[in-house]
Design an enzyme around this catalytic site. Structure first.
Site, mmCIF file in Angstrom:
data_model
loop_
_atom_site.group_PDB
_atom_site.id
_atom_site.type_symbol
_atom_site.label_atom_id
_atom_site.label_comp_id
_atom_site.label_asym_id
_atom_site.label_seq_id
_atom_site.Cartn_x
_atom_site.Cartn_y
_atom_site.Cartn_z
ATOM 1 N N HIS A 153 -1.071 0.619 10.593
ATOM 2 C CA HIS A 153 -1.180 -0.737 11.167
ATOM 3 C C HIS A 153 0.038 -1.167 11.994
ATOM 4 O O HIS A 153 0.505 -2.288 11.879
ATOM 5 C CB HIS A 153 -1.456 -1.749 10.062
ATOM 6 C CG HIS A 153 -2.779 -1.559 9.375
ATOM 7 N ND1 HIS A 153 -3.885 -1.066 10.009
ATOM 8 C CD2 HIS A 153 -3.164 -1.804 8.084
ATOM 9 C CE1 HIS A 153 -4.904 -1.013 9.155
ATOM 10 N NE2 HIS A 153 -4.502 -1.438 7.993
ATOM 11 N N HIS A 224 -7.717 -7.956 10.171
ATOM 12 C CA HIS A 224 -7.745 -7.407 8.812
ATOM 13 C C HIS A 224 -8.143 -8.457 7.774
ATOM 14 O O HIS A 224 -7.571 -8.502 6.674
ATOM 15 C CB HIS A 224 -6.379 -6.803 8.484
ATOM 16 C CG HIS A 224 -6.417 -5.687 7.507
ATOM 17 N ND1 HIS A 224 -6.754 -5.868 6.179
ATOM 18 C CD2 HIS A 224 -6.179 -4.361 7.655
ATOM 19 C CE1 HIS A 224 -6.692 -4.702 5.559
ATOM 20 N NE2 HIS A 224 -6.351 -3.769 6.431
ATOM 21 N N GLU A 360 -13.078 -3.670 9.529
ATOM 22 C CA GLU A 360 -12.130 -3.691 10.646
ATOM 23 C C GLU A 360 -12.720 -2.910 11.813
ATOM 24 O O GLU A 360 -12.822 -1.685 11.749
ATOM 25 C CB GLU A 360 -10.805 -3.053 10.216
ATOM 26 C CG GLU A 360 -10.196 -3.669 8.982
ATOM 27 C CD GLU A 360 -9.342 -2.668 8.192
ATOM 28 O OE1 GLU A 360 -8.409 -2.089 8.758
ATOM 29 O OE2 GLU A 360 -9.638 -2.452 7.011
#
Ligand code: BGC
Length: 396
Positions: A153, A224, A360
């Protein structure tokens, strides 16, 4: 007529006093009841995070909480700290507003739970890059390894932990921009990013992403949010029903990096082509479920043209239905396996394992190291543009 004696007077005043006390008490009681009723009425609407918890100065920039409200009473709270979606209130089957997005009361809550990325805007690269490096135009780029042995991420300080510039155009939309400088977190190119959240009147939260660069780079933005369609803190999501329009998925190794294979879901616990509860096969003996500690995989979407929902989830108690629309080729279905019970949501409930799930939308994890996966490269002169819609309704 007999005159009242001193003692009868005394008695009468005692009676009057008693009546007064009783009626005052009654009054007070009914006042309390009214207050209690109004509190009761208020509690039917879930709490929104407090503005003060989001008013800070971080890295020299001001952070705020922004509220969106549509014409049907749905509400969303967003902050320009990390572009988090903090809360989302939509009606359940009885018309009761329900907060379906897990979130905290203040920035400290988000900082403490950082590695879970609750509600965050993710970038520059969503999900994992194997061993924290990739080759672009013959040059190797090294990233911070924040999820051993990989980068997850974005790296050590992803877009979830920076302050965005925000401007709220109206009650229903907010746009945030961020300049990720050349070399930030090891990625090449000055990247100008724009994310718009819009709460539309059909109870959808529409997220539009845009970006441009001045050097060849890679990009994979996502959101997220963790959903619990029965409401934040209402327990497990294992009884939610899920359908994914994905005949294939990308299997992972034991460090959650795609093996490169595009495998059919048919005959595996990953087959959600027909609606199934999230929990129905999650404990099956299956190497892929073991590698992900549950579902934590990228599904290859059959269709991704924004007009058809590619994922549909239903809350078993609330009847709330979430449909996801996207133009992205993949979706990470994460069943909240690493939720630890150590963080407290704004309604006082803890983030126990699998009490939220993420959908996601994305390009596939580790694409820069898999030339056969759809490309995540962005070049100067091009505009990265992608849209995801999370639409809420109730089961008919
Ligand atoms: C990842 C998980 C990770 C979670 C929270 C998901 O997108 O796929 O492996 O645990 O984010 O960090």
């Amino acid at each position: 007529m007999q005159h009242p004696t001193k003692s009868t007077l005394k008695n009468t005043s005692k009676i009057i006093l008693a009546v007064c006390i009783i009626s005052l008490a009654a009054c007070n009681h009914s006042a309390k009841k009214t207050v209690a009723n109004s509190i009761m009425t208020d509690t039917t609407k879930p709490l929104l995070p407090s503005k003060t918890g989001f008013e800070k100065t971080i890295d020299g920039k001001k952070t705020h909480l922004y509220l969106l409200k549509n014409k049907n009473g749905a509400e969303a709270a967003i902050t320009n700290y990390g572009g988090h979606l903090l809360a989302l209130l939509v009606p359940d089957k009885n018309g009761k507003l329900t907060d379906v997005v897990l979130g905290f009361d203040d920035i400290d809550g988000y900082k403490k739970a950082m590695s879970s990325y609750y509600g965050a805007t993710i970038g520059r690269y969503g999900n994992r890059i194997a061993k924290g490096h990739f080759i672009l135009d013959g040059r190797r780029y090294d990233l911070f390894i924040n999820n051993k042995p990989n980068t997850l991420h974005g790296g050590s300080k992803g877009f979830n932990d920076v302050v965005w510039d925000a401007s709220q155009a109206n009650d229903q939309s907010i746009t945030m921009t961020y300049l990720s400088k050349d070399g930030e977190e090891g990625y090449p190119g000055n990247l100008n990013v724009k994310v718009t959240y819009e709460l539309t009147d059909d109870n959808s939260i529409k997220i539009s992403y845009e970006a441009t660069t001045d050097k060849n780079t890679i990009i994979n933005l996502t959101n997220h949010s963790y959903f619990n369609l029965n409401g934040v803190g209402s327990g497990t999501i294992l009884d939610h029903t899920l359908q994914l329009r994905a005949a294939n998925y990308t299997p992972i190794d034991s460090t959650s990096i795609p093996t490169g294979e595009i495998a059919p879901v048919a005959g595996t616990p990953f087959d959600f082509t027909q609606p199934a509860t999230i929990g129905s096969r999650i404990n099956n003996t299956d190497t892929q479920l073991k590698n992900g500690s549950g579902y934590d995989h990228n599904f290859v979407l059959d269709k991704h043209d924004i007009s058809t929902p590619i994922a549909t989830a239903t809350g078993d108690e609330s009847g709330i239905v979430l449909e996801v629309f996207t133009d992205e080729p993949g979706i990470q279905f994460y069943s909240g396996n690493f939720m630890s019970g150590t963080n407290t949501f704004l309604n006082g409930k803890t983030d126990d394992q699998r009490t939220g799930f993420c959908l996601e939308t994305q390009h596939f994890p580790d694409s820069p190291n898999h030339p056969k996966f759809p490309s995540t490269e962005l070049k100067p002169g091009e505009t990265y543009k992608t849209v995801t819609i999370y639409k809420f309704s109730v089961k008919k």
